[in-house]
Design a protein around this motif. Structure first.
Motif, PDB file in Angstrom:
ATOM      1  N   GLN A  75      43.599  33.934  51.516  1.00  0.00           N
ATOM      2  CA  GLN A  75      42.727  33.258  50.719  1.00  0.00           C
ATOM      3  C   GLN A  75      41.399  33.600  50.856  1.00  0.00           C
ATOM      4  O   GLN A  75      40.751  33.970  49.874  1.00  0.00           O
ATOM      5  CB  GLN A  75      43.295  32.008  50.523  1.00  0.00           C
ATOM      6  CG  GLN A  75      44.769  31.868  49.667  1.00  0.00           C
ATOM      7  CD  GLN A  75      44.929  30.414  49.354  1.00  0.00           C
ATOM      8  OE1 GLN A  75      44.471  29.420  49.701  1.00  0.00           O
ATOM      9  NE2 GLN A  75      45.813  30.007  48.601  1.00  0.00           N
ATOM     10  N   VAL A  76      41.281  33.258  52.057  1.00  0.00           N
ATOM     11  CA  VAL A  76      39.659  33.403  52.522  1.00  0.00           C
ATOM     12  C   VAL A  76      39.184  34.755  52.233  1.00  0.00           C
ATOM     13  O   VAL A  76      38.140  35.033  51.681  1.00  0.00           O
ATOM     14  CB  VAL A  76      39.330  32.691  53.963  1.00  0.00           C
ATOM     15  CG1 VAL A  76      38.133  33.280  54.414  1.00  0.00           C
ATOM     16  CG2 VAL A  76      39.531  31.276  53.938  1.00  0.00           C
ATOM     17  N   ALA A  77      39.868  35.871  52.938  1.00  0.00           N
ATOM     18  CA  ALA A  77      39.638  37.226  52.468  1.00  0.00           C
ATOM     19  C   ALA A  77      39.747  37.502  50.962  1.00  0.00           C
ATOM     20  O   ALA A  77      38.636  38.240  50.827  1.00  0.00           O
ATOM     21  CB  ALA A  77      40.695  37.896  53.430  1.00  0.00           C
ATOM     22  N   ASP A  78      40.498  37.295  50.410  1.00  0.00           N
ATOM     23  CA  ASP A  78      40.664  37.417  48.888  1.00  0.00           C
ATOM     24  C   ASP A  78      39.154  36.887  48.295  1.00  0.00           C
ATOM     25  O   ASP A  78      38.533  37.559  47.447  1.00  0.00           O
ATOM     26  CB  ASP A  78      41.575  36.877  48.369  1.00  0.00           C
ATOM     27  CG  ASP A  78      41.805  37.192  46.774  1.00  0.00           C
ATOM     28  OD1 ASP A  78      41.607  38.551  46.584  1.00  0.00           O
ATOM     29  OD2 ASP A  78      42.332  36.662  46.003  1.00  0.00           O
ATOM     30  N   THR A  79      38.824  35.517  48.569  1.00  0.00           N
ATOM     31  CA  THR A  79      37.803  34.873  48.068  1.00  0.00           C
ATOM     32  C   THR A  79      36.582  35.615  48.427  1.00  0.00           C
ATOM     33  O   THR A  79      35.492  35.788  47.653  1.00  0.00           O
ATOM     34  CB  THR A  79      37.697  33.526  48.447  1.00  0.00           C
ATOM     35  OG1 THR A  79      38.794  32.905  47.885  1.00  0.00           O
ATOM     36  CG2 THR A  79      36.525  32.867  47.996  1.00  0.00           C
ATOM     37  N   THR A  80      36.371  36.209  49.846  1.00  0.00           N
ATOM     38  CA  THR A  80      35.163  36.932  50.418  1.00  0.00           C
ATOM     39  C   THR A  80      34.932  38.109  49.315  1.00  0.00           C
ATOM     40  O   THR A  80      33.906  38.331  49.069  1.00  0.00           O
ATOM     41  CB  THR A  80      35.257  37.353  51.755  1.00  0.00           C
ATOM     42  OG1 THR A  80      35.508  35.840  52.337  1.00  0.00           O
ATOM     43  CG2 THR A  80      34.074  37.772  52.304  1.00  0.00           C
ATOM     44  N   ARG A  81      36.019  38.830  49.329  1.00  0.00           N
ATOM     45  CA  ARG A  81      35.911  40.143  48.496  1.00  0.00           C
ATOM     46  C   ARG A  81      35.411  39.852  47.292  1.00  0.00           C
ATOM     47  O   ARG A  81      34.501  40.621  46.649  1.00  0.00           O
ATOM     48  CB  ARG A  81      37.442  40.699  48.270  1.00  0.00           C
ATOM     49  CG  ARG A  81      37.592  41.584  49.537  1.00  0.00           C
ATOM     50  CD  ARG A  81      38.791  42.274  49.352  1.00  0.00           C
ATOM     51  NE  ARG A  81      39.969  42.197  50.222  1.00  0.00           N
ATOM     52  CZ  ARG A  81      40.941  41.309  50.131  1.00  0.00           C
ATOM     53  NH1 ARG A  81      41.204  40.966  48.815  1.00  0.00           N
ATOM     54  NH2 ARG A  81      41.870  41.095  51.062  1.00  0.00           N
ATOM     55  N   LYS A  82      35.782  38.731  46.489  1.00  0.00           N
ATOM     56  CA  LYS A  82      35.437  38.496  45.095  1.00  0.00           C
ATOM     57  C   LYS A  82      33.992  38.062  45.104  1.00  0.00           C
ATOM     58  O   LYS A  82      33.278  38.434  44.257  1.00  0.00           O
ATOM     59  CB  LYS A  82      36.344  37.285  44.488  1.00  0.00           C
ATOM     60  CG  LYS A  82      37.804  37.666  44.065  1.00  0.00           C
ATOM     61  CD  LYS A  82      38.357  36.340  43.536  1.00  0.00           C
ATOM     62  CE  LYS A  82      39.810  36.761  43.369  1.00  0.00           C
ATOM     63  NZ  LYS A  82      40.553  35.659  42.900  1.00  0.00           N
ATOM     64  N   VAL A  83      33.471  37.144  46.056  1.00  0.00           N
ATOM     65  CA  VAL A  83      32.094  36.839  46.171  1.00  0.00           C
ATOM     66  C   VAL A  83      31.193  38.104  46.440  1.00  0.00           C
ATOM     67  O   VAL A  83      30.134  38.329  45.905  1.00  0.00           O
ATOM     68  CB  VAL A  83      31.718  36.001  47.214  1.00  0.00           C
ATOM     69  CG1 VAL A  83      30.454  35.710  47.517  1.00  0.00           C
ATOM     70  CG2 VAL A  83      32.580  34.318  46.886  1.00  0.00           C
ATOM     71  N   ASN A  84      31.632  38.967  47.356  1.00  0.00           N
ATOM     72  CA  ASN A  84      30.965  40.167  47.321  1.00  0.00           C
ATOM     73  C   ASN A  84      30.892  41.049  46.328  1.00  0.00           C
ATOM     74  O   ASN A  84      29.726  41.680  46.008  1.00  0.00           O
ATOM     75  CB  ASN A  84      31.617  40.884  48.721  1.00  0.00           C
ATOM     76  CG  ASN A  84      31.168  40.401  50.210  1.00  0.00           C
ATOM     77  OD1 ASN A  84      30.347  39.897  50.215  1.00  0.00           O
ATOM     78  ND2 ASN A  84      32.395  40.816  51.023  1.00  0.00           N
ATOM     79  N   ARG A  85      31.943  41.215  45.532  1.00  0.00           N
ATOM     80  CA  ARG A  85      31.961  42.051  44.352  1.00  0.00           C
ATOM     81  C   ARG A  85      30.858  41.301  43.175  1.00  0.00           C
ATOM     82  O   ARG A  85      30.295  42.023  42.507  1.00  0.00           O
ATOM     83  CB  ARG A  85      33.378  42.064  43.685  1.00  0.00           C
ATOM     84  CG  ARG A  85      33.401  42.884  42.572  1.00  0.00           C
ATOM     85  CD  ARG A  85      34.702  43.099  42.149  1.00  0.00           C
ATOM     86  NE  ARG A  85      35.918  42.924  43.199  1.00  0.00           N
ATOM     87  CZ  ARG A  85      36.584  42.060  42.884  1.00  0.00           C
ATOM     88  NH1 ARG A  85      37.136  41.586  41.863  1.00  0.00           N
ATOM     89  NH2 ARG A  85      37.682  42.176  43.908  1.00  0.00           N
ATOM     90  N   ALA A  86      30.845  40.123  43.251  1.00  0.00           N
ATOM     91  CA  ALA A  86      30.002  39.189  42.245  1.00  0.00           C
ATOM     92  C   ALA A  86      28.833  39.455  42.654  1.00  0.00           C
ATOM     93  O   ALA A  86      27.615  39.802  41.882  1.00  0.00           O
ATOM     94  CB  ALA A  86      30.456  37.743  42.201  1.00  0.00           C
ATOM     95  N   ALA A  87      28.339  39.613  43.891  1.00  0.00           N
ATOM     96  CA  ALA A  87      26.819  39.698  44.407  1.00  0.00           C
ATOM     97  C   ALA A  87      26.405  41.191  44.193  1.00  0.00           C
ATOM     98  O   ALA A  87      25.273  41.266  43.700  1.00  0.00           O
ATOM     99  CB  ALA A  87      26.925  39.459  45.847  1.00  0.00           C
ATOM    100  N   GLU A  88      27.325  42.120  44.330  1.00  0.00           N
ATOM    101  CA  GLU A  88      26.968  43.484  43.987  1.00  0.00           C
ATOM    102  C   GLU A  88      26.747  43.771  42.477  1.00  0.00           C
ATOM    103  O   GLU A  88      25.924  44.080  42.003  1.00  0.00           O
ATOM    104  CB  GLU A  88      27.908  44.332  44.565  1.00  0.00           C
ATOM    105  CG  GLU A  88      28.207  44.557  45.876  1.00  0.00           C
ATOM    106  CD  GLU A  88      29.449  45.368  46.392  1.00  0.00           C
ATOM    107  OE1 GLU A  88      30.230  45.672  45.524  1.00  0.00           O
ATOM    108  OE2 GLU A  88      29.725  45.567  47.458  1.00  0.00           O
ATOM    109  N   ASP A  89      27.666  43.031  41.630  1.00  0.00           N
ATOM    110  CA  ASP A  89      27.428  42.890  40.326  1.00  0.00           C
ATOM    111  C   ASP A  89      25.957  42.373  39.698  1.00  0.00           C
ATOM    112  O   ASP A  89      25.102  42.604  39.088  1.00  0.00           O
ATOM    113  CB  ASP A  89      28.511  42.212  39.418  1.00  0.00           C
ATOM    114  CG  ASP A  89      29.926  42.951  39.555  1.00  0.00           C
ATOM    115  OD1 ASP A  89      29.867  44.174  40.032  1.00  0.00           O
ATOM    116  OD2 ASP A  89      30.864  42.242  39.217  1.00  0.00           O
TER     117      ASP A  89
END
Length: 65
Positions: free
Chosen positions: A35-49
């Motif tokens: 779950q932490v890895a998945d959330t980290t990916r989502k946060v990184n994707r949002a930061a890039e957006d």
């Protein structure tokens, strides 16, 4: 002779219970890690957006000058 056998049986039972609990903790820790890895990916994707949107907005602001 009866009491030592009961003590050994209870000791084995206690170790078995601790083993089951250790397995449950291990499984939940792995689930939390996923779950932490998945959330980290989502946060990184949002930061890039957000970075892309900010760059586009800055570019649009430059054309208005």
């Amino acid at each position: 002779m009866f009491w030592p056998m009961i003590a050994i049986a209870l000791g084995f039972l206690g170790i078995a219970v601790l083993g089951v609990l250790a397995i449950k903790v291990f499984v939940e820790a792995q689930r939390l890690g996923r779950q932490v890895a998945d959330t980290t990916r989502k946060v990184n994707r949002a930061a890039e957006d957000l970075e892309r949107a900010a760059a586009d907005l800055a570019g649009a602001g430059e054309t208005l000058r």
